[in-house]
Design a protein around this motif. Structure first.
Motif, PDB file in Angstrom:
ATOM      1  N   GLY A  88       0.811  -1.202   0.000  1.00  0.00           N
ATOM      2  CA  GLY A  88       0.000   0.000   0.000  1.00  0.00           C
ATOM      3  C   GLY A  88       0.850   1.259   0.000  1.00  0.00           C
ATOM      4  O   GLY A  88       2.085   1.223  -0.051  1.00  0.00           O
ATOM      5  N   ASN A 181      -1.943   6.729  -3.493  1.00  0.00           N
ATOM      6  CA  ASN A 181      -2.137   5.281  -3.353  1.00  0.00           C
ATOM      7  C   ASN A 181      -2.596   4.982  -1.936  1.00  0.00           C
ATOM      8  O   ASN A 181      -2.030   5.495  -0.963  1.00  0.00           O
ATOM      9  CB  ASN A 181      -0.835   4.533  -3.655  1.00  0.00           C
ATOM     10  CG  ASN A 181      -1.040   3.027  -3.731  1.00  0.00           C
ATOM     11  OD1 ASN A 181      -2.120   2.552  -4.078  1.00  0.00           O
ATOM     12  ND2 ASN A 181      -0.006   2.268  -3.406  1.00  0.00           N
ATOM     13  N   ALA A 182      -3.610   4.158  -1.798  1.00  0.00           N
ATOM     14  CA  ALA A 182      -4.202   3.876  -0.488  1.00  0.00           C
ATOM     15  C   ALA A 182      -3.240   3.088   0.396  1.00  0.00           C
ATOM     16  O   ALA A 182      -2.596   2.142  -0.060  1.00  0.00           O
ATOM     17  CB  ALA A 182      -5.507   3.104  -0.654  1.00  0.00           C
ATOM     18  N   HIS A 219     -10.892   5.539  -0.277  1.00  0.00           N
ATOM     19  CA  HIS A 219     -10.546   4.116  -0.174  1.00  0.00           C
ATOM     20  C   HIS A 219     -10.811   3.564   1.226  1.00  0.00           C
ATOM     21  O   HIS A 219     -11.147   2.399   1.372  1.00  0.00           O
ATOM     22  CB  HIS A 219      -9.067   3.908  -0.539  1.00  0.00           C
ATOM     23  CG  HIS A 219      -8.742   4.217  -1.955  1.00  0.00           C
ATOM     24  ND1 HIS A 219      -8.845   3.287  -2.972  1.00  0.00           N
ATOM     25  CD2 HIS A 219      -8.330   5.377  -2.544  1.00  0.00           C
ATOM     26  CE1 HIS A 219      -8.498   3.849  -4.125  1.00  0.00           C
ATOM     27  NE2 HIS A 219      -8.187   5.111  -3.895  1.00  0.00           N
ATOM     28  N   TRP A 220     -10.616   4.412   2.223  1.00  0.00           N
ATOM     29  CA  TRP A 220     -10.872   4.030   3.609  1.00  0.00           C
ATOM     30  C   TRP A 220     -11.896   4.995   4.193  1.00  0.00           C
ATOM     31  O   TRP A 220     -11.727   6.213   4.103  1.00  0.00           O
ATOM     32  CB  TRP A 220      -9.591   4.125   4.443  1.00  0.00           C
ATOM     33  CG  TRP A 220      -8.598   3.035   4.216  1.00  0.00           C
ATOM     34  CD1 TRP A 220      -7.514   3.063   3.386  1.00  0.00           C
ATOM     35  CD2 TRP A 220      -8.580   1.747   4.847  1.00  0.00           C
ATOM     36  NE1 TRP A 220      -6.817   1.887   3.448  1.00  0.00           N
ATOM     37  CE2 TRP A 220      -7.451   1.056   4.336  1.00  0.00           C
ATOM     38  CE3 TRP A 220      -9.400   1.113   5.784  1.00  0.00           C
ATOM     39  CZ2 TRP A 220      -7.130  -0.235   4.752  1.00  0.00           C
ATOM     40  CZ3 TRP A 220      -9.084  -0.169   6.179  1.00  0.00           C
ATOM     41  CH2 TRP A 220      -7.960  -0.834   5.670  1.00  0.00           C
TER      42      TRP A 220
END
Length: 233
Positions: A88, A181-182, A219-220
């Motif tokens: 990640g 990017n997560a 993403h979260w």
């Protein structure tokens, strides 16, 4: 909640730098997974933090930090590239311009280290063996020094705390220059646990903050991050 310490301006003139050098102790301001004391200890004393894919050799001086403090850094946290340790996105710091109106701030955990410990920590971040002290003259004079092309080879001096410089490191690029990017769950757990411990934020406040950072946003969710931190030490 813990009241964070406010930094003094650097005033990095050659004369001011000469008065502060040689630097024997400095504050390392961690804004990523090193905010969590367990993760930092792997860099200082050696070992593998929970959830990581790498074991670290440690510093020449493995002693714990002499002091710690909660601080706020001017700028923002974002996630990008791909971590070989956590998978990640990695955490990066994009410093805000000092003259910007209402500049954003991010929570950080400052550790009072020796120059050798900080140098060895930077080396391990770049997958190098520790063993050589950094020359901090340029970063103390200009507030920033690119010592190499790597992802964590741009040193930043955010100011002073109790007369000692507050240093961190980040990438040479800015948030707008790279695709976000997560981050992974294990990585977020270390960062969140560090914020809760250093700043005394609630799990839910910490989760909302991290969920809003570029790379994690979209993403979260705050709820998902809060669930991760519910089991954090």
């Amino acid at each position: 909640m813990i009241r964070p310490r406010r930094l003094e301006p650097l005033r990095g003139s050659p004369e001011a730098v000469r008065r502060r050098t040689p630097v024997r102790r400095l504050w390392y301001a961690a804004y990523g997974s090193n905010m969590h004391r367990e993760r930092l200890t792997a860099y200082l004393a050696g070992g593998r933090p929970a959830g990581a894919l790498r074991t670290y050799p440690g510093c020449r001086d493995p002693r714990p930090p002499a002091r710690t403090a909660a601080v706020m850094l001017p700028g923002l946290l974002y996630f990008a590239t791909e971590s070989q340790v956590w998978t990640g996105g990695r955490a990066f710091y994009d410093a805000a311009a000092p003259a910007a109106p209402d500049p954003p701030e991010l929570p950080a955990h400052a550790y009072l280290l020796t120059t050798g410990q900080y140098s060895d920590l930077v080396a391990q971040e770049m997958d190098r063996e520790p063993g050589e002290d950094l020359d901090l003259t340029r970063v103390l004079t200009h507030g920033r020094d690119r010592i190499g092309p790597g992802r964590y080879e741009t040193l930043v001096c955010a100011g002073l705390l109790d007369g000692a410089p507050v240093l961190t490191f980040t990438a040479p690029w800015h948030r707008e220059d790279i695709t976000p990017n997560a981050p992974s769950a294990a990585y977020l757990r270390h960062i969140g646990a560090g914020i809760v411990a250093a700043h005394g934020w609630s799990v839910h406040r910490t989760a909302r903050y991290l969920a809003g950072c570029p790379g994690a946003a979209g993403h979260w969710s705050a709820g998902e991050i809060a669930a991760l931190l519910g089991t954090a030490p």
